[in-house]
Design a protein around this motif. Structure first.
Motif, PDB file in Angstrom:
ATOM      1  N   LEU A 244      35.188  41.745  41.187  1.00 41.00           N
ATOM      2  CA  LEU A 244      33.799  41.287  41.142  1.00 41.00           C
ATOM      3  C   LEU A 244      33.525  40.238  42.207  1.00 41.00           C
ATOM      4  CD1 LEU A 244      33.207  40.929  37.284  1.00 41.00           C
ATOM      5  CD2 LEU A 244      32.327  42.715  38.782  1.00 41.00           C
ATOM      6  N   LEU A 245      34.570  39.467  42.575  1.00 44.39           N
ATOM      7  CA  LEU A 245      34.434  38.429  43.589  1.00 44.39           C
ATOM      8  C   LEU A 245      34.888  38.914  44.962  1.00 44.39           C
ATOM      9  CD1 LEU A 245      34.409  36.808  40.852  1.00 44.39           C
ATOM     10  CD2 LEU A 245      35.376  34.913  42.117  1.00 44.39           C
ATOM     11  N   GLY A 246      35.246  40.208  45.037  1.00 46.04           N
ATOM     12  CA  GLY A 246      35.634  40.779  46.325  1.00 46.04           C
ATOM     13  C   GLY A 246      37.111  40.651  46.640  1.00 46.04           C
ATOM     14  N   TYR A 247      37.941  40.267  45.646  1.00 47.14           N
ATOM     15  CA  TYR A 247      39.373  40.063  45.884  1.00 47.14           C
ATOM     16  C   TYR A 247      40.193  41.222  45.314  1.00 47.14           C
ATOM     17  CZ  TYR A 247      38.268  35.166  46.961  1.00 47.14           C
ATOM     18  OH  TYR A 247      37.764  34.022  47.505  1.00 47.14           O
ATOM     19  N   HIS A 248      41.449  41.316  45.824  1.00 42.80           N
ATOM     20  CA  HIS A 248      42.470  42.172  45.228  1.00 42.80           C
ATOM     21  C   HIS A 248      43.539  41.273  44.616  1.00 42.80           C
ATOM     22  CE1 HIS A 248      40.791  45.836  46.936  1.00 42.80           C
ATOM     23  NE2 HIS A 248      40.676  45.204  48.101  1.00 42.80           N
ATOM     24  N   LEU A 249      44.433  41.863  43.813  1.00 42.44           N
ATOM     25  CA  LEU A 249      45.467  41.078  43.151  1.00 42.44           C
ATOM     26  C   LEU A 249      46.328  40.315  44.151  1.00 42.44           C
ATOM     27  CD1 LEU A 249      46.652  43.496  40.313  1.00 42.44           C
ATOM     28  CD2 LEU A 249      45.467  41.324  40.042  1.00 42.44           C
ATOM     29  N   LYS A 250      46.583  40.914  45.317  1.00 38.08           N
ATOM     30  CA  LYS A 250      47.448  40.258  46.305  1.00 38.08           C
ATOM     31  C   LYS A 250      46.703  39.179  47.100  1.00 38.08           C
ATOM     32  CE  LYS A 250      46.426  43.848  49.735  1.00 38.08           C
ATOM     33  NZ  LYS A 250      46.993  44.866  50.639  1.00 38.08           N
ATOM     34  N   ASP A 251      45.355  39.181  47.024  1.00 36.36           N
ATOM     35  CA  ASP A 251      44.575  38.227  47.816  1.00 36.36           C
ATOM     36  C   ASP A 251      44.480  36.860  47.168  1.00 36.36           C
ATOM     37  OD1 ASP A 251      44.082  40.254  49.617  1.00 36.36           O
ATOM     38  OD2 ASP A 251      42.194  40.844  48.671  1.00 36.36           O
ATOM     39  N   LEU A 252      44.451  36.813  45.850  1.00 35.91           N
ATOM     40  CA  LEU A 252      44.158  35.557  45.162  1.00 35.91           C
ATOM     41  C   LEU A 252      44.982  35.452  43.882  1.00 35.91           C
ATOM     42  CD1 LEU A 252      42.323  33.024  45.123  1.00 35.91           C
ATOM     43  CD2 LEU A 252      40.723  34.337  43.721  1.00 35.91           C
ATOM     44  N   GLN A 253      45.644  34.318  43.717  1.00 38.29           N
ATOM     45  CA  GLN A 253      46.420  34.058  42.510  1.00 38.29           C
ATOM     46  C   GLN A 253      45.746  32.949  41.716  1.00 38.29           C
ATOM     47  OE1 GLN A 253      49.100  35.775  41.461  1.00 38.29           O
ATOM     48  NE2 GLN A 253      48.914  37.121  43.260  1.00 38.29           N
ATOM     49  N   ILE A 254      45.389  33.249  40.455  1.00 36.27           N
ATOM     50  CA  ILE A 254      44.782  32.244  39.582  1.00 36.27           C
ATOM     51  C   ILE A 254      45.770  31.972  38.455  1.00 36.27           C
ATOM     52  CG2 ILE A 254      42.841  31.738  38.060  1.00 36.27           C
ATOM     53  CD1 ILE A 254      41.135  33.565  39.738  1.00 36.27           C
ATOM     54  N   ALA A 255      46.413  30.797  38.520  1.00 35.92           N
ATOM     55  CA  ALA A 255      47.454  30.474  37.549  1.00 35.92           C
ATOM     56  C   ALA A 255      47.069  29.366  36.588  1.00 35.92           C
ATOM     57  CB  ALA A 255      48.738  30.086  38.291  1.00 35.92           C
ATOM     58  N   SER A 256      46.092  28.544  36.956  1.00 36.39           N
ATOM     59  CA  SER A 256      45.735  27.398  36.118  1.00 36.39           C
ATOM     60  C   SER A 256      44.225  27.265  36.018  1.00 36.39           C
ATOM     61  CB  SER A 256      46.327  26.111  36.695  1.00 36.39           C
ATOM     62  OG  SER A 256      45.740  25.821  37.948  1.00 36.39           O
ATOM     63  N   SER A 257      43.796  26.361  35.135  1.00 36.05           N
ATOM     64  CA  SER A 257      42.359  26.128  34.971  1.00 36.05           C
ATOM     65  C   SER A 257      41.743  25.562  36.239  1.00 36.05           C
ATOM     66  CB  SER A 257      42.122  25.176  33.796  1.00 36.05           C
ATOM     67  OG  SER A 257      42.793  23.947  34.014  1.00 36.05           O
ATOM     68  N   ALA A 258      42.531  24.799  37.007  1.00 38.86           N
ATOM     69  CA  ALA A 258      42.013  24.237  38.262  1.00 38.86           C
ATOM     70  C   ALA A 258      41.635  25.355  39.234  1.00 38.86           C
ATOM     71  CB  ALA A 258      43.050  23.314  38.889  1.00 38.86           C
ATOM     72  N   ASP A 259      42.487  26.391  39.319  1.00 39.88           N
ATOM     73  CA  ASP A 259      42.172  27.543  40.185  1.00 39.88           C
ATOM     74  C   ASP A 259      40.921  28.258  39.697  1.00 39.88           C
ATOM     75  OD1 ASP A 259      44.532  26.942  41.516  1.00 39.88           O
ATOM     76  OD2 ASP A 259      45.714  28.293  40.268  1.00 39.88           O
ATOM     77  N   PHE A 260      40.820  28.388  38.374  1.00 36.80           N
ATOM     78  CA  PHE A 260      39.692  29.105  37.767  1.00 36.80           C
ATOM     79  C   PHE A 260      38.378  28.350  37.996  1.00 36.80           C
ATOM     80  CE2 PHE A 260      37.154  30.305  33.962  1.00 36.80           C
ATOM     81  CZ  PHE A 260      37.141  31.672  34.148  1.00 36.80           C
ATOM     82  N   LEU A 261      38.403  27.034  37.771  1.00 35.52           N
ATOM     83  CA  LEU A 261      37.192  26.229  37.915  1.00 35.52           C
ATOM     84  C   LEU A 261      36.811  26.035  39.373  1.00 35.52           C
ATOM     85  CD1 LEU A 261      37.931  23.513  35.203  1.00 35.52           C
ATOM     86  CD2 LEU A 261      36.273  25.372  35.044  1.00 35.52           C
ATOM     87  N   ALA A 262      37.790  26.092  40.286  1.00 35.04           N
ATOM     88  CA  ALA A 262      37.498  25.879  41.706  1.00 35.04           C
ATOM     89  C   ALA A 262      36.581  26.954  42.273  1.00 35.04           C
ATOM     90  CB  ALA A 262      38.801  25.830  42.499  1.00 35.04           C
ATOM     91  N   LEU A 263      36.586  28.137  41.643  1.00 32.35           N
ATOM     92  CA  LEU A 263      35.718  29.224  42.114  1.00 32.35           C
ATOM     93  C   LEU A 263      34.270  29.036  41.678  1.00 32.35           C
ATOM     94  CD1 LEU A 263      38.067  32.264  41.403  1.00 32.35           C
ATOM     95  CD2 LEU A 263      37.462  31.331  43.649  1.00 32.35           C
TER      96      LEU A 263
END
Length: 556
Positions: free
Chosen positions: A229-248
């Motif tokens: 939905l955000l234009g990424y693939h699994l290899k493009d972006l790793q979201i491991a924590s809430s900080a990664d999630f909220l940063a978007l």
């Protein structure tokens, strides 16, 4: 009660009945085949042990009943085994005794199992080495031995078969249940896989992403569709924590997401919010998040968010556009109401004056008095005509598209000044036009004419009659791609309070000067229409300067 517990009680009861039956059988054999000295008491004791074991099972105390039967049985076997003549046959009974220990005692009571088995083994050894028999058959041992051996063998066989039948039956039951569970699990696995396939296809078809946010563990899982939905693939972006999630999230929406999660942390109700997220190309798009907090630990703390994300950017943009248009429409309606009210008032005012002058003219006593009334009527007619012309210009500016043409600014200014030359106020004012004749702009000529005409006529009209040298100066300067025009006068000026309202519709700064209040409002609207800017600087009793900035060429 578990299935194995129930079956263990049944086996204990059955073995208790076997013990009682063996005691009765041994008693009959001894009565028929031999002279007994002291065995009846032991047989009676064996019956009592079996009865106690059976009674404990009826009271759902299987372990106690099993221990009574096993300990009592082991001791009574030991008593008979001390007689060397029948020892070999009696010792066979310890085999089913150990077997019963392993089956009747629950595997969770491992220490008790080991102790009872050790107890049986120690009694076997003790019986072998003891020299003093606790029971003796006397002189008929040779006759009794084959019968006793056969009975002991038969008793061992019956007990062993009973135990093995139980074990086989339980295993068969468990195996059958396992097969049923396996088939059921296989069916559930197929259904789950089918359901998962449906869910994946539904998510892809509806473009809905899924995420799981463990708040306490500070870990995030997002589905592949969520990233796409955000234009990424699994290899493009790793979201491991809430900080990664909220940063978007858009900076303005991060606090909204945090407060929503905090508000729903202790309630099992779904939440819904609209947020902006940064896509791979760096732009922000609108998304709709729906989800709820779930319980994931023994303390019943709602610490995991299961949510879905849907792209609503086009819908949201349409909503914002409609909202903006609605706001503009409301503003237009308010302006229209004000316009209709003020227009009707300003149209009726000169008409009422003319009507009153007509009544007075009917009763005029002389030609001179009649001429005076006619002159006042002419003045009101001119005011009415000027007002109607301004209304026409206002309507024309709102409806007509901007057209670009070559405009010689100096020539246009001369035409405007010539049209104002016969104005009553013009004769007392010196007008200076410091504009290079070669100046050319590419803009809407008719609109530019209205701007110059309104501003210059105001500069002339609002002169200070007490000043000897009344002037209006028009100057022009080209800067880069812009044309700067200044219109200065040393008239009566405008106080600070009126400067903020002077460009509003139907606003008149001075009641003693005739006008509709549409001129400067119309001028401001036209300046905006041709991509220009208007600035006003004025001091009371000193004069006014209006600065205009136009692009040298309008790009429509």
């Amino acid at each position: 009660m578990t299935f194995s517990g129930f079956k263990r009680i049944e086996l204990t009861k059955r073995l208790a009945l076997v013990i009682i039956g063996l005691a009765i059988g041994f008693t009959l054999i001894d009565i028929i085949f031999g002279e007994l000295r002291n065995s009846y008491g032991y047989y009676l004791l064996l019956i009592v042990v079996g009865g106690l074991s059976y009674a404990c099972c009826l009271a759902n105390k299987q372990t106690l009943g099993a221990c009574i039967g096993l300990i009592g049985g082991n001791l009574l076997i030991f008593v008979f085994a001390t007689d060397k003549a029948i020892m070999d046959g009696v010792l066979m009974l310890y085999i089913p005794a150990v077997l019963c220990t392993l089956v009747l005692i629950d595997g969770k009571l491992l220490i008790l199992r080991v102790l009872l088995c050790a107890f049986s083994a120690s009694l076997v050894v003790l019986a072998h080495y003891i020299d003093y028999p606790l029971l003796s058959y006397g002189t008929e041992t040779a006759l009794k031995y084959p019968i006793t051996f056969f009975v002991d063998f038969f008793a061992s066989l019956v007990i062993s078969i009973t135990v093995l039948q139980f074990v086989v039956g339980v295993n068969a039951k468990v195996e059958s249940k396992l097969l049923d569970n396996q088939n059921e699990l296989h069916q559930l696995s197929k259904a789950l896989k089918k359901s998962e396939t449906r869910l994946v296809l539904a998510n892809k078809g509806s473009r809905i992403g899924i995420y799981e946010w463990s708040v306490m563990a500070d870990s995030i899982y997002v589905s592949e569709e969520w990233l796409s939905l955000l234009g990424y693939h699994l290899k493009d972006l790793q979201i491991a924590s809430s900080a990664d999630f909220l940063a978007l999230l858009h900076p303005d929406d991060q606090a909204l997401m945090k407060s929503t999660i905090k508000r729903y942390a202790h309630i099992s109700e779904p939440f819904e919010l609209e947020v902006r997220r940064k896509t791979k190309d760096g732009t922000y798009r609108w998304f709709l998040d729906r989800g709820m907090m779930t319980v994931q630990d023994e303390q019943h703390v709602h610490d995991v968010v299961i949510g879905t994300t849907m792209d609503i950017h086009e819908r949201k943009m349409n909503e914002l556009q409609i909202s903006d248009q609605f706001g503009k429409l409301q503003e237009t309606n308010r302006e229209l109401d004000s316009f209709v009210y003020s227009t009707s008032h300003d149209l009726r005012s000169p008409l009422n004056s003319i009507l009153g002058l007509l009544y007075l003219a009917e009763d005029a006593d002389s030609i001179d008095e009649l001429r005076g009334y006619l002159k006042h009527m002419e003045k009101n007619v001119k005011i009415l005509d000027e007002f109607i012309v301004e209304i026409g210009m206002y309507t024309q500016n709102a409806k007509q598209e901007v057209k670009t043409e070559r405009v010689e600014v100096w020539t246009l200014l001369q035409e405007v000044l010539e049209s104002l030359r016969y104005n009553a106020w013009y004769k007392q004012v010196q007008v200076f036009c410091d504009v290079p004749q070669e100046t050319v702009m590419y803009t809407d000529k008719s609109r530019l004419r209205i701007i110059f005409s309104n501003l210059i006529s105001n500069a002339i009209k609002y002169q200070d009659p007490l000043k000897e040298n009344q002037f209006v100066r028009i100057s022009l300067e080209n800067k880069s791609d812009e044309t700067h025009v200044l219109i200065e006068d040393n008239g009566i000026g405008i106080d600070n309070a009126n400067q903020e309202k002077i460009f509003e519709m139907f606003y008149r700064a001075y009641a003693q000067v005739e006008g509709s209040g549409l001129g400067l409002y119309l001028t401001s609207e036209i300046v905006n229409k041709i991509k220009g800017k208007l600035f006003l600087c004025s001091r009371l009793e000193e004069g006014t300067t209006v600065k205009l900035i136009f692009p040298q060429k309008i790009r429509v």
